[in-house]
Design an enzyme around this catalytic site. Structure first.
Site, mmCIF file in Angstrom:
data_model
loop_
_atom_site.group_PDB
_atom_site.id
_atom_site.type_symbol
_atom_site.label_atom_id
_atom_site.label_comp_id
_atom_site.label_asym_id
_atom_site.label_seq_id
_atom_site.Cartn_x
_atom_site.Cartn_y
_atom_site.Cartn_z
ATOM 1 N N HIS A 20 -51.128 -29.998 -26.832
ATOM 2 C CA HIS A 20 -52.386 -30.727 -26.699
ATOM 3 C C HIS A 20 -52.165 -32.215 -26.966
ATOM 4 C CE1 HIS A 20 -56.741 -31.431 -28.172
ATOM 5 N NE2 HIS A 20 -56.660 -31.614 -26.860
ATOM 6 N N ASP A 28 -44.491 -43.790 -8.852
ATOM 7 C CA ASP A 28 -43.912 -44.203 -7.582
ATOM 8 C C ASP A 28 -42.416 -44.451 -7.773
ATOM 9 O OD1 ASP A 28 -43.639 -46.797 -8.738
ATOM 10 O OD2 ASP A 28 -45.548 -47.444 -7.903
ATOM 11 N N TYR A 128 -48.582 -49.452 -7.508
ATOM 12 C CA TYR A 128 -49.384 -48.912 -8.617
ATOM 13 C C TYR A 128 -49.753 -47.439 -8.446
ATOM 14 C CZ TYR A 128 -49.602 -53.868 -9.562
ATOM 15 O OH TYR A 128 -49.253 -55.180 -9.795
ATOM 16 N N ALA A 129 -48.954 -46.699 -7.722
ATOM 17 C CA ALA A 129 -49.195 -45.262 -7.545
ATOM 18 C C ALA A 129 -48.549 -44.524 -8.714
ATOM 19 C CB ALA A 129 -48.649 -44.783 -6.202
ATOM 20 N N ASN A 130 -49.195 -44.637 -9.866
ATOM 21 C CA ASN A 130 -48.693 -44.068 -11.116
ATOM 22 C C ASN A 130 -49.867 -43.527 -11.912
ATOM 23 O OD1 ASN A 130 -45.946 -45.344 -10.806
ATOM 24 N ND2 ASN A 130 -47.165 -47.201 -11.028
#
Length: 139
Positions: A20, A28, A128-130
């Site tokens: 948890h 990217d 910014y594909a993160n």
């Protein structure tokens, strides 16, 4: 052999062992990864696998409590941003929880990503594909 979407044994193991509030990064091809974070490099070539495809497969097995993305994605990559939010909305409905999405500066994102247990590197070649996904509990 598994019959769920996710076939990568190492990635499946990491998802299964997340506690948890522990996190996993999907990134990217250009995000720097700390040496302290285990890297699962799925990239084969530019765009393969894509960021969104990887997110969809990972969240098919992971109970997500909240997520963090860089603020810059809204302006610099709106198509990925909108599709990502749509995937998280659908996941919220399936899980029966509200997945909070937090926006931070890209530099802060890199610091936060260094605290994750694992980074899943894709072949995504767009800015910014993160995302950092934080594990929740289904009860």
């Amino acid at each position: 052999m598994k019959k769920t979407k996710l076939l990568n044994a190492s990635l499946s193991h990491h998802i299964a062992t997340l506690g948890h509030t522990e996190s996993l990064v999907i990134c990217d091809a250009g995000l720097p990864i700390s040496n302290q974070v285990e890297r699962i490099d799925l990239a084969l070539e530019a765009g393969v696998p894509g960021f969104l495809q990887t997110v969809d497969v990972v969240i098919s097995e992971m109970f997500v409590e909240h997520a963090v993305v860089a603020k810059e994605i809204r302006e610099k990559n709106p198509q990925i941003h909108d599709a990502l939010l749509d995937s998280l909305r659908k996941l919220s409905e399936q899980q029966g929880n509200c997945i909070a999405v937090e926006y931070v500066e890209h530099e802060e994102f890199k610091v936060l990503s260094s605290e994750s247990k694992v980074a899943v590197c894709t072949g995504e070649f767009s800015p910014y594909a993160n995302i950092i996904l934080y594990s929740g509990v289904p009860f």
